[in-house]
Motif scaffolding. Structure first.
Motif, short mmCIF file in Angstrom:
data_model
loop_
_atom_site.label_atom_id
_atom_site.label_comp_id
_atom_site.label_asym_id
_atom_site.label_seq_id
_atom_site.Cartn_x
_atom_site.Cartn_y
_atom_site.Cartn_z
N ILE A 144 0.84 -1.20 0.00
CA ILE A 144 0.00 0.00 0.00
C ILE A 144 0.88 1.25 0.00
O ILE A 144 1.79 1.40 0.82
N ASP A 145 0.57 2.16 -0.91
CA ASP A 145 1.25 3.46 -0.99
C ASP A 145 0.21 4.53 -0.66
O ASP A 145 -0.57 4.95 -1.52
N PRO A 146 0.12 4.97 0.62
CA PRO A 146 -0.94 5.91 1.02
C PRO A 146 -0.64 7.33 0.58
O PRO A 146 0.51 7.76 0.52
N LEU A 147 -1.70 8.06 0.30
CA LEU A 147 -1.60 9.48 -0.01
C LEU A 147 -2.83 10.16 0.57
O LEU A 147 -3.91 10.12 -0.02
N GLY A 148 -2.66 10.77 1.75
CA GLY A 148 -3.79 11.35 2.44
C GLY A 148 -4.77 10.26 2.84
O GLY A 148 -4.39 9.26 3.46
N ASP A 149 -6.03 10.42 2.44
CA ASP A 149 -7.03 9.40 2.74
C ASP A 149 -7.22 8.44 1.56
O ASP A 149 -8.18 7.67 1.53
N ARG A 150 -6.33 8.48 0.59
CA ARG A 150 -6.39 7.59 -0.56
C ARG A 150 -5.27 6.56 -0.49
O ARG A 150 -4.26 6.77 0.19
N SER A 151 -5.46 5.46 -1.19
CA SER A 151 -4.46 4.38 -1.18
C SER A 151 -4.18 3.95 -2.61
O SER A 151 -5.09 3.87 -3.44
N PHE A 152 -2.91 3.65 -2.87
CA PHE A 152 -2.48 3.24 -4.20
C PHE A 152 -1.61 2.00 -4.09
O PHE A 152 -1.02 1.71 -3.04
N VAL A 153 -1.51 1.26 -5.21
CA VAL A 153 -0.57 0.17 -5.33
C VAL A 153 0.09 0.28 -6.70
O VAL A 153 -0.43 0.95 -7.61
N TYR A 154 1.25 -0.37 -6.83
CA TYR A 154 1.91 -0.47 -8.13
C TYR A 154 1.71 -1.89 -8.64
O TYR A 154 2.22 -2.85 -8.06
N ALA A 155 0.95 -2.01 -9.72
CA ALA A 155 0.72 -3.31 -10.35
C ALA A 155 1.68 -3.48 -11.52
O ALA A 155 1.93 -2.54 -12.28
N ILE A 156 2.25 -4.67 -11.67
CA ILE A 156 3.21 -4.94 -12.74
C ILE A 156 2.45 -5.39 -13.99
O ILE A 156 1.75 -6.42 -13.97
N ARG A 157 2.58 -4.61 -15.05
CA ARG A 157 1.95 -4.94 -16.32
C ARG A 157 2.93 -4.61 -17.45
O ARG A 157 3.39 -3.47 -17.56
N ASP A 158 3.25 -5.65 -18.22
CA ASP A 158 4.22 -5.50 -19.31
C ASP A 158 5.56 -4.96 -18.79
O ASP A 158 6.17 -4.06 -19.40
N ASN A 159 5.99 -5.50 -17.65
CA ASN A 159 7.28 -5.14 -17.04
C ASN A 159 7.36 -3.66 -16.66
O ASN A 159 8.45 -3.10 -16.56
N ARG A 160 6.21 -3.07 -16.41
CA ARG A 160 6.17 -1.69 -15.96
C ARG A 160 5.26 -1.58 -14.74
O ARG A 160 4.32 -2.38 -14.58
N ALA A 161 5.56 -0.60 -13.89
CA ALA A 161 4.79 -0.39 -12.66
C ALA A 161 3.67 0.61 -12.93
O ALA A 161 3.95 1.78 -13.21
N LYS A 162 2.43 0.15 -12.85
CA LYS A 162 1.28 1.02 -13.06
C LYS A 162 0.70 1.41 -11.71
O LYS A 162 0.32 0.54 -10.91
N ARG A 163 0.65 2.69 -11.45
CA ARG A 163 0.12 3.18 -10.17
C ARG A 163 -1.40 3.18 -10.23
O ARG A 163 -1.99 3.86 -11.09
N ILE A 164 -2.04 2.42 -9.34
CA ILE A 164 -3.49 2.23 -9.37
C ILE A 164 -4.08 2.58 -8.01
O ILE A 164 -3.56 2.15 -6.98
N GLU A 165 -5.15 3.34 -8.02
CA GLU A 165 -5.84 3.64 -6.77
C GLU A 165 -6.73 2.46 -6.40
O GLU A 165 -7.42 1.88 -7.25
N VAL A 166 -6.70 2.09 -5.12
CA VAL A 166 -7.49 0.96 -4.63
C VAL A 166 -8.34 1.40 -3.44
O VAL A 166 -8.02 2.37 -2.75
N ARG A 167 -9.43 0.66 -3.25
CA ARG A 167 -10.28 0.88 -2.07
C ARG A 167 -10.09 -0.31 -1.14
O ARG A 167 -10.23 -1.46 -1.56
N LEU A 168 -9.77 0.00 0.11
CA LEU A 168 -9.41 -1.05 1.06
C LEU A 168 -10.60 -1.47 1.91
O LEU A 168 -11.53 -0.69 2.14
N GLY A 169 -10.55 -2.70 2.37
CA GLY A 169 -11.57 -3.22 3.26
C GLY A 169 -10.98 -3.60 4.60
O GLY A 169 -10.31 -2.80 5.27
N GLN A 170 -11.17 -4.85 4.99
CA GLN A 170 -10.73 -5.32 6.30
C GLN A 170 -9.21 -5.49 6.33
O GLN A 170 -8.59 -5.92 5.35
N ARG A 171 -8.61 -5.14 7.47
CA ARG A 171 -7.17 -5.36 7.67
C ARG A 171 -6.96 -6.63 8.49
O ARG A 171 -7.58 -6.81 9.53
N LEU A 172 -6.05 -7.48 7.99
CA LEU A 172 -5.71 -8.71 8.67
C LEU A 172 -4.26 -8.63 9.14
O LEU A 172 -3.62 -7.59 9.01
N ARG A 173 -3.76 -9.72 9.68
CA ARG A 173 -2.38 -9.74 10.15
C ARG A 173 -1.44 -9.81 8.95
O ARG A 173 -1.31 -10.85 8.30
#
Length: 371
Positions: A302-331
């Motif tokens: 998770i790459d947080p930015l304020g109240d938003r969250s992002f991840v870097y997904a690997i597609r075609d050997n490149r890192a695509k920054r994608i905003e995600v919506r989070l749910g439950q946190r586990l261990r």
């Protein structure tokens, strides 16, 4: 002398050239050819992980797993059936038939009280009833030709009914001198002794049915729509360490407490070993929902930015920054509600050096939570 002057001039020229090179690098002027060889020893952009080459990263696949939404509360154990055994009439205790803590069945006698006077009264009432019934029966069996006034017959039959009523009333009062268990359970401490004079309402002992117990607790009203009869409940107590007791929601109150904005919930637990005692304080976890195929990623992705969250997904050997919506946190993991799909690969380590669409080189693939 001429040689010393020439050396001084050369030193001045070299120093001036170095200074000119530093300044020229900042403003974009041409570099002096004399220093090109020194720059060859500096690390390349690819080696630095800069824009000129792929960045080495550790990744993990988006996996599916079960996620359970829970809310925690505190509750109190109650017996499924509980009553204080009391005397109904005045009398002197003549016999105590139970041991403290004993398990009894419904109808078992617990206490006897002095009943000699009532027994004598019952015998007298029965004698009067027998006499009145016999007179009425003889009157009804008169031979043809013999007559008796109808009013006399009605009087005899009424007297017989009254005598029968006295017998029943006296027998009921006599039964009240014998205190019995109204339902199966376990009796508590004895509150009276043999020879004690008790009055109506005097507590003799307590009786609790704890083969199955109730745990009462409250949950915030925001969860009202998610609380269902039959929902799973787990409870624990400091008295039993790590032991967990499991039960289900049995009753949901029809009203919300306007002071606390909570709704009262009653859950039921099997208690065959009678470990749970009425009044015991419990910490309760209520299951609100279960998602068997939730999407999970490591927390480090998770790459947080304020109240938003992002991840870097690997597609075609490149890192695509994608905003995600989070749910439950586990261990060590977090649920992703939207933004990625099962099978996607996200960056776990090396995020700090990435930018959107940066080329990457996978150095490690993780298959389990990292914490």
């Amino acid at each position: 002398m001429r040689t010393s002057s020439q050396l001084a001039v050369m030193a001045l020229i070299v120093g001036t050239g170095a200074a000119w090179h530093i300044y020229g690098e900042q403003v974009g002027l041409p570099r002096p050819l004399a220093l090109v060889g020194l720059e060859a020893a500096a690390p390349t952009a690819q080696q630095r992980g800069g824009p000129g080459g792929p960045v080495g990263v550790a990744v993990a696949p988006v996996r599916t797993g079960a996620v359970v939404d829970r809310t925690e509360s505190v509750g109190t154990v109650r017996a499924r059936n509980a009553v204080a055994i009391t005397a109904k009439v005045s009398g002197i205790v003549t016999n105590i038939r139970f041991e403290e803590g004993q398990k009894v069945a419904a109808g078992d006698m617990l206490v006897d009280m002095e009943a000699a006077a009532l027994r004598a009264e019952l015998d007298q009432a029965r004698a009067q009833y027998d006499d009145a019934r016999s007179q009425a029966q003889r009157a009804r069996q008169l031979q043809p030709g013999q007559s008796i006034a109808a009013q006399r017959l009605e009087t005899l039959e009424a007297q017989a009914r009254q005598a029968e009523g006295r017998v029943r009333a006296t027998a009921a009062r006599l039964e009240e001198l014998r205190i019995a268990a109204p339902f199966p359970g376990r009796v508590g401490l004895r509150q009276v002794s043999v020879g004690a004079l008790v009055q109506p309402g005097t507590v003799v002992t307590t009786l609790d049915d704890i083969a199955r117990v109730r745990v009462e607790f409250s949950v915030p009203e925001v969860f009202l729509a998610r609380v269902q009869v039959g929902s799973q409940v787990s409870a624990r107590s400091a008295a039993f360490g790590d032991r967990r007791f499991t039960g289900t929601v049995a009753v949901i109150d029809t009203r919300i407490d306007t002071n606390t904005r909570t709704v009262r919930v009653i859950s039921e637990f099997d208690n065959a070993d009678e470990a749970l005692k009425p009044g015991l304080f419990m910490t309760v976890e209520l299951v609100l929902a279960t998602r068997a195929n939730a999407l999970l990623i490591p927390e480090e992705a998770i790459d947080p930015l304020g109240d938003r969250s992002f991840v870097y997904a690997i597609r075609d050997n490149r890192a695509k920054r994608i905003e995600v919506r989070l749910g439950q946190r586990l261990r060590g993991e977090v649920e992703v509600v939207s933004g990625v799909e099962a099978g996607d690969v996200v960056v776990v380590r090396g995020i700090q050096r990435l930018r959107n669409d940066a080329p990457v080189r996978v150095t490690e693939t993780m298959t389990r939570p990292t914490s």
